[in-house]
Design a protein around this motif. Structure first.
Motif, PDB file in Angstrom:
ATOM      1  N   GLU A   1      -1.713   3.498   9.882  1.00  0.00           N
ATOM      2  CA  GLU A   1      -0.928   3.115   8.706  1.00  0.00           C
ATOM      3  C   GLU A   1      -1.420   1.793   8.122  1.00  0.00           C
ATOM      4  O   GLU A   1      -1.473   1.620   6.903  1.00  0.00           O
TER       5      GLU A   1
ATOM      6  N   LYS B   1      -4.409   2.412   6.057  1.00  0.00           N
ATOM      7  CA  LYS B   1      -4.054   2.947   4.734  1.00  0.00           C
ATOM      8  C   LYS B   1      -3.642   1.816   3.792  1.00  0.00           C
ATOM      9  O   LYS B   1      -4.008   1.805   2.616  1.00  0.00           O
TER      10      LYS B   1
ATOM     11  N   ARG C   1      -6.771  -0.004   2.664  1.00  0.00           N
ATOM     12  CA  ARG C   1      -7.524   0.734   1.638  1.00  0.00           C
ATOM     13  C   ARG C   1      -6.826   0.659   0.281  1.00  0.00           C
ATOM     14  O   ARG C   1      -7.474   0.468  -0.749  1.00  0.00           O
TER      15      ARG C   1
END
Length: 259
Positions: free
Chosen positions: A151, A154, A157
């Motif tokens: 997570e 993510k 990113r």
């Protein structure tokens, strides 16, 4: 009685004859006020826009559009004091719509110019916040060591993607003339910030799991010797024991003859 009914009917008729004209007058006054208000709105817009075109709006409109709007404002002002002095309400409404069709885009470009930096600042603040948390996780700070690695990746990113988007839009906007539509609008920037917040905040604010504290053990038994006899006999006290020993010694002593 019939006479009373006739009297009541006559009074009611007179009352209605009085009320109907009053109602019409009230309605006429209301319509006249609305008509005057519509006239005033047009007049106010003419004066306000003319001042702003050569003031705060000057760099947000090109020369040809400014000249066209200035001419339209001038014509409207003349019309207001001639043919437009006593027109129905709808005529004034239509005239105002026509003026705003030319003036509203200029107003919006000015508003965007004022609000866009604030929106970019807010988005940048969010990006910095999440970047710091990701970095803290990577350096294994205890505060974030419970977060899920996938997570956090993510979040990392998404932060990078939004950063690229923001820098691109800012660079494009800086090259864009203020007199044309902006490359990006404030609402788009705010939507991007909301998207970032919705995706990242639940991850980085995830609470640490609760740790159960060890249960307290039962208090230990009192210290000291434990009497294992179920029904212990009473033990003599020290004084009683001494007296008993003394009696035993007397009995054991041999008798002596006294001369």
């Amino acid at each position: 009685s019939a006479t009373e009914l006739e009297t009541f009917s006559t009074v009611s008729s007179i009352h209605c004859e009085i009320l109907v004209p009053q109602g019409k007058m009230i309605m006429q006054d209301k319509l006249e006020k609305e008509r005057n208000d519509a006239n005033n709105y047009v007049e106010e817009y003419v004066y306000e826009m003319r001042d702003k075109l050569h003031g705060i709006f000057e760099k947000f409109v090109n020369e040809s559009d400014r000249d066209a709007l200035s001419l339209k404002l001038e014509d409207t002002e003349v019309w207001l004091y001639e043919d437009g002095e006593d027109q129905p309400k709808q005529v004034y409404i239509d005239k105002l719509v026509e003026l705003k069709r030319l003036g509203q885009p200029i107003q919006e470009r000015y508003t965007e110019f004022e609000e866009r930096p604030k929106a970019f600042d807010e988005l940048g603040r969010l990006l910095q916040q999440y970047m710091k948390i990701v970095e803290a996780y990577k350096t294994k700070e205890e505060q974030y060591d419970h977060l899920d690695e996938a997570e956090v990746q993510k979040v990392d990113r998404m932060v990078n993607d939004v950063m690229i988007w923001m820098n691109s839009k800012m660079n494009q906007q800086n090259k864009q003339s203020l007199a044309v539509e902006p490359v990006v609008k404030t609402t788009e920037i705010q939507a991007k910030a909301q998207e970032l917040f919705s995706a990242c905040n639940p991850v980085v604010t995830k609470p640490k799991p609760k740790v159960d504290l060890p249960k307290e053990e039962n208090p230990s038994e009192p210290n000291g010797p434990v009497n294992t006899q179920e029904n212990p006999e009473a033990q003599p006290s020290g004084t009683e024991q001494v007296a008993a020993d003394s009696a035993d010694a007397t009995e054991a002593k041999p008798d002596m003859d006294l001369d």
